[in-house]
Scaffold this motif. Structure first.
Motif, short mmCIF file in Angstrom:
data_model
loop_
_atom_site.label_atom_id
_atom_site.label_comp_id
_atom_site.label_asym_id
_atom_site.label_seq_id
_atom_site.Cartn_x
_atom_site.Cartn_y
_atom_site.Cartn_z
N LEU A 106 0.87 -1.22 0.14
CA LEU A 106 0.14 -0.08 -0.11
C LEU A 106 0.83 1.40 0.07
CD1 LEU A 106 -2.82 -0.92 2.63
CD2 LEU A 106 -2.89 -0.99 0.03
N ALA A 107 1.65 1.45 1.03
CA ALA A 107 2.36 2.63 1.26
C ALA A 107 3.43 3.01 0.09
CB ALA A 107 3.19 2.80 2.53
N THR A 108 4.09 1.99 -0.39
CA THR A 108 5.19 1.87 -1.38
C THR A 108 4.20 2.35 -2.85
OG1 THR A 108 6.52 0.53 -0.42
CG2 THR A 108 6.92 0.87 -2.63
N LEU A 109 3.29 1.78 -2.76
CA LEU A 109 2.80 1.89 -4.38
C LEU A 109 2.18 3.33 -4.16
CD1 LEU A 109 1.79 0.92 -7.10
CD2 LEU A 109 -0.36 0.18 -6.05
N LEU A 110 1.42 3.77 -3.13
CA LEU A 110 0.87 5.17 -3.04
C LEU A 110 2.11 6.36 -3.49
CD1 LEU A 110 -1.08 7.37 -2.67
CD2 LEU A 110 -0.85 6.74 -0.05
N ALA A 111 3.09 5.96 -2.73
CA ALA A 111 4.32 6.83 -2.95
C ALA A 111 4.70 6.87 -4.37
CB ALA A 111 5.41 6.58 -2.06
N PHE A 112 4.72 5.76 -5.05
CA PHE A 112 5.03 5.56 -6.45
C PHE A 112 4.28 6.33 -7.36
CE2 PHE A 112 5.50 3.39 -10.49
CZ PHE A 112 6.96 3.22 -10.77
N VAL A 113 2.96 6.06 -7.21
CA VAL A 113 2.08 6.59 -8.16
C VAL A 113 1.55 8.10 -8.13
CG1 VAL A 113 1.00 4.40 -8.91
CG2 VAL A 113 -0.06 5.62 -7.10
N ASP A 114 1.88 8.60 -6.81
CA ASP A 114 1.33 9.88 -6.35
C ASP A 114 2.95 10.48 -5.90
OD1 ASP A 114 -0.09 12.27 -6.06
OD2 ASP A 114 -0.70 11.41 -3.90
N LYS A 115 3.78 10.76 -6.68
CA LYS A 115 5.00 11.11 -6.24
C LYS A 115 5.18 12.42 -5.28
CE LYS A 115 7.81 8.45 -9.43
NZ LYS A 115 6.71 7.51 -9.93
N ASP A 116 4.41 13.33 -5.84
CA ASP A 116 4.23 14.75 -5.36
C ASP A 116 3.29 14.81 -4.11
OD1 ASP A 116 1.69 14.58 -6.70
OD2 ASP A 116 2.44 16.27 -7.78
N GLY A 117 2.69 13.75 -3.93
CA GLY A 117 1.80 13.58 -2.48
C GLY A 117 0.62 14.82 -2.79
N LYS A 118 0.01 15.03 -3.97
CA LYS A 118 -1.01 15.80 -4.16
C LYS A 118 -2.26 15.03 -3.67
CE LYS A 118 0.66 18.74 -7.87
NZ LYS A 118 0.57 19.13 -9.40
N ILE A 119 -2.32 13.91 -4.10
CA ILE A 119 -3.49 13.14 -3.61
C ILE A 119 -3.66 12.78 -2.25
CG2 ILE A 119 -4.99 11.10 -3.83
CD1 ILE A 119 -4.11 11.09 -6.88
N GLY A 120 -2.31 12.48 -1.61
CA GLY A 120 -2.50 12.19 -0.12
C GLY A 120 -1.02 11.10 0.26
N LYS A 121 -0.49 11.21 1.49
CA LYS A 121 0.53 10.66 1.70
C LYS A 121 0.22 9.51 2.52
CE LYS A 121 3.79 14.45 1.64
NZ LYS A 121 4.47 15.32 2.24
N PRO A 122 0.87 8.23 2.34
CA PRO A 122 0.78 7.18 3.09
C PRO A 122 0.69 7.40 4.69
CG PRO A 122 2.82 7.02 2.04
CD PRO A 122 2.29 8.03 1.42
N THR A 123 0.06 6.55 5.34
CA THR A 123 -0.05 7.04 7.01
C THR A 123 0.28 5.31 7.53
OG1 THR A 123 -2.21 6.39 7.05
CG2 THR A 123 -1.76 8.51 6.85
N THR A 124 0.26 5.51 8.76
CA THR A 124 0.51 4.23 9.45
C THR A 124 -0.91 3.23 9.44
OG1 THR A 124 -0.05 5.20 11.76
CG2 THR A 124 2.08 5.11 10.97
N ASP A 125 -2.01 3.96 9.15
CA ASP A 125 -3.19 3.10 9.24
C ASP A 125 -3.53 2.43 7.76
OD1 ASP A 125 -6.46 3.33 8.58
OD2 ASP A 125 -5.89 2.82 10.70
#
Length: 322
Positions: A106-125
């Motif tokens: 989850l977190a790794t893919l989110l950071a990969f597809v949304d590199k600038d964090g405009k949609i949102g950053k991964p959390t611990t949840d």
């Protein structure tokens, strides 16, 4: 420090994936209405053909086999495109339809597809991270299904002897004893928010000393066994945890980002299906605990068992196929 982030990128994604094996996933197969146990009724239904892909890492190939075999047991025609390369190859492949399903983090893919964090950053949840990831995948016509409890992320381990002697089950249990212990990990650990720095800021832990070793590798394993360190950083799905009877301490205050394993599927395939594919893949996530994943990784990486056979045995043990 996650293993998936250390693989070298490649610029030949299309050529590599296209040459891996044939199939486009655009056809369909006819089968009985199936259940998660592999039984079927006489009613004929059309199943979309499915191409399951994976990166070039044994854990990924085993996960790909789990997905492939449960689908095959329920009437789907599956083409395997495993061992394709790193995420820089596999992610474009699923976006372009060269594969239909793969296992992600989850977190790794989110950071990969949304590199600038405009949609949102991964959390611990995991639920929150999965929801943000889904938003990031919508434009790519992809869906992330239910995440498993199993992860592949930074974890802190102790020997069984240390855990027993000091009553250690979770990271917060280290609070009264950390000042007399040595922490081991990669050289950059003291400055990393998900390593020693995070242990201090989130858990209030200060160790007697730090020993620079490797990033969840053989040096750390050897140092733990040789009692040169008391606590070591390993990846949570490392087969050494089971092979060496180490105790993985529960991250009870959620220091690490949620890198839970989850299937990602092309919307085009889900739209052709009657909901069975989603239900089957989610049934795997529901059973895939950290201990179960680590046990399979140990069988493949340490015991040198065939990943396909390991996947079959696990699915049968969980009652997901006959």
């Amino acid at each position: 420090m996650k293993r998936g982030n250390k693989l070298i990128g490649a610029l030949v994604a299309v050529a590599v994936v296209a040459s891996a094996c044939g199939g486009t996933g655009s056809g369909g197969s006819t089968a009985g209405t199936a259940t998660a146990t592999g039984t079927a009724t006489p009613t004929a239904v059309t199943r979309p053909d499915v191409i399951v892909g994976s990166t070039n890492f044994y854990e990924q190939i085993t996960l790909g086999e789990l997905y492939s075999q449960i689908l095959e047991a329920n009437g789907y025609k599956v083409t395997r495109k495993f061992n394709l390369g790193n995420r820089e190859i596999v992610e474009p492949a699923i976006e372009s339809g060269q594969i239909d399903v793969d296992a992600e983090y989850l977190a790794t893919l989110l950071a990969f597809v949304d590199k600038d964090g405009k949609i949102g950053k991964p959390t611990t949840d995991k639920k929150e991270t999965a929801a943000t990831l889904q938003k990031a995948l919508e434009a790519k016509q992809l869906t992330v299904l239910d995440p498993a409890d199993a992860t592949d992320q930074n974890g802190f381990v102790v020997t069984k002897e240390t855990a027993s002697a000091k009553s250690l089950k979770k990271i917060s249990d280290l609070a009264p004893v950390a000042s007399g212990m040595i922490l081991g990990g990669p050289a950059e650990c003291p400055q990393r928010p998900f390593c020693a720095l995070g242990l201090k800021n989130v858990y209030g832990l200060t160790f007697k000393d730090f020993k620079p070793l490797d990033a969840g590798g053989p040096l750390t394993v050897a140092a733990l066994e040789g009692k040169q360190i008391d606590v070591g950083l390993l990846f949570t799905s490392d087969p050494s945890i089971v092979a060496k009877s180490f105790v993985l301490l529960d991250d009870d205050k959620h220091l690490q980002l949620a890198d839970n394993i989850a299937p990602v599927v092309r919307n085009a395939v889900l739209q052709k299906d009657d909901g069975t594919l989603k239900r089957l893949l989610n049934s795997i996530s529901a059973k895939l605990s950290q201990a179960e994943l680590n046990g399979m990784n140990k069988q493949v990486a340490v015991d040198k068992m065939d990943g396909k056979a390991v996947a079959t045995a696990w699915l049968k043990k969980q009652g997901l196929i006959k």
